[in-house]
Scaffold this motif. Structure first.
Motif, PDB file in Angstrom:
ATOM      1  N   ALA A 158     -10.767  -3.878   5.568  1.00 23.04           N
ATOM      2  CA  ALA A 158      -9.474  -4.497   5.288  1.00 23.04           C
ATOM      3  C   ALA A 158      -8.530  -3.510   4.634  1.00 23.04           C
ATOM      4  O   ALA A 158      -7.319  -3.475   4.922  1.00 23.04           O
ATOM      5  N   TYR A 159      -9.069  -2.690   3.759  1.00 24.82           N
ATOM      6  CA  TYR A 159      -8.280  -1.652   3.072  1.00 24.82           C
ATOM      7  C   TYR A 159      -7.760  -0.617   4.056  1.00 24.82           C
ATOM      8  O   TYR A 159      -6.569  -0.260   4.040  1.00 24.82           O
ATOM      9  N   LEU A 160      -8.620  -0.129   4.929  1.00 27.84           N
ATOM     10  CA  LEU A 160      -8.179   0.866   5.905  1.00 27.84           C
ATOM     11  C   LEU A 160      -7.152   0.276   6.872  1.00 27.84           C
ATOM     12  O   LEU A 160      -6.173   0.940   7.232  1.00 27.84           O
ATOM     13  N   ALA A 161      -7.372  -0.970   7.287  1.00 31.05           N
ATOM     14  CA  ALA A 161      -6.433  -1.600   8.209  1.00 31.05           C
ATOM     15  C   ALA A 161      -5.065  -1.789   7.563  1.00 31.05           C
ATOM     16  O   ALA A 161      -4.023  -1.621   8.207  1.00 31.05           O
ATOM     17  N   ALA A 162      -5.045  -2.118   6.286  1.00 24.68           N
ATOM     18  CA  ALA A 162      -3.781  -2.374   5.589  1.00 24.68           C
ATOM     19  C   ALA A 162      -3.031  -1.089   5.259  1.00 24.68           C
ATOM     20  O   ALA A 162      -1.800  -1.061   5.279  1.00 24.68           O
TER      21      ALA A 162
END
Length: 239
Positions: free
Chosen positions: A36-40
């Motif tokens: 989720a962090y990388l996607a955001a």
């Protein structure tokens, strides 16, 4: 019991996950907000595509996993979290439902270790400011979270893990002091990049030597991170 262990990268966090998994009564989750962090953020970390494919990128789905049924119907659930993953897009309310513990390490050691794996390192990548913010958030929830320093664990893992268990109301077992060589089935898919040395171990490494001397950009990062570390260091568990 659900334990959320908050640290930055290169901070004994995976060894701690292995120690809690070795108990036998503890399910574990390895950096559940990473995808989720990388996607955001769009950050180009090693194995970015593989990480995003391996986990939910919707933070609400991650929270549902962390607060829902414990995997394998275990009595307890240990969650290894990276503080830097908790950007504003990530919900925090669920933290009221878990026992929050903060794992710290001197920033000189973190910067030297993380920088060897990731050239584009910034203060945001190593989690010290976010760790301070999360600590304050947990205090505002009415909890007084335990702080434990990785150097203390490496000096005397039995004493410190026993003290940690006592502080959070968990039975101590010496099974936490060793684990099988080769990693854990619940390792994140990124394990080949970050966990290679740890996979050769069966227990905690001994005390560290002198802290590395940093120069240039790394020294500037140390100066920025040090006050956040020192604040939590003063509150650390003494054993």
């Amino acid at each position: 019991m659900r334990i959320a262990m908050w640290s930055g990268p290169r901070n004994l966090s995976t060894a701690m996950m292995y120690a809690f998994a070795a108990r036998g009564d503890m399910a574990v989750a390895d950096e559940p907000f990473y995808a989720a962090y990388l996607a955001a953020t769009g950050l180009d970390h090693p194995m970015r595509a593989e990480v995003i494919a391996s986990q939910p990128t919707d933070p609400a789905q991650v929270v549902a996993q962390l607060t829902g049924p414990v995997p394998a119907e275990k009595p307890h659930f240990y969650q290894k979290h990276m503080c830097q993953h908790m950007i504003p897009e990530m919900p925090r309310e669920w933290m009221a439902e878990v026992v929050n513990v903060f794992l710290i390490r001197h920033p000189a050691r973190v910067i030297a270790s993380f920088g060897a794996k990731y050239d584009a390192m910034t203060l945001a990548d190593i989690g010290f400011t976010q760790q301070s913010e999360l600590f304050e958030y947990v205090q505002a929830l009415g909890q007084m979270p335990v702080v434990i320093d990785s150097a203390d664990i490496r000096r005397d893992p039995g004493r410190m893990l026993r003290a940690l268990c006592e502080a959070i109301g968990l039975d101590w077992t010496p099974a936490m002091l060793s684990w099988p060589e080769g990693g854990h089935p619940d390792d994140g898919i990124w394990a080949p990049v970050w966990y290679g040395s740890l996979h050769k171990t069966t227990g905690f490494a001994g005390p560290e030597g002198d802290a590395p001397v940093l120069k240039g950009k790394a020294a500037a990062l140390l100066e920025a991170a040090l006050p956040h570390y020192e604040r939590l260091f003063r509150l650390r568990l003494r054993g």
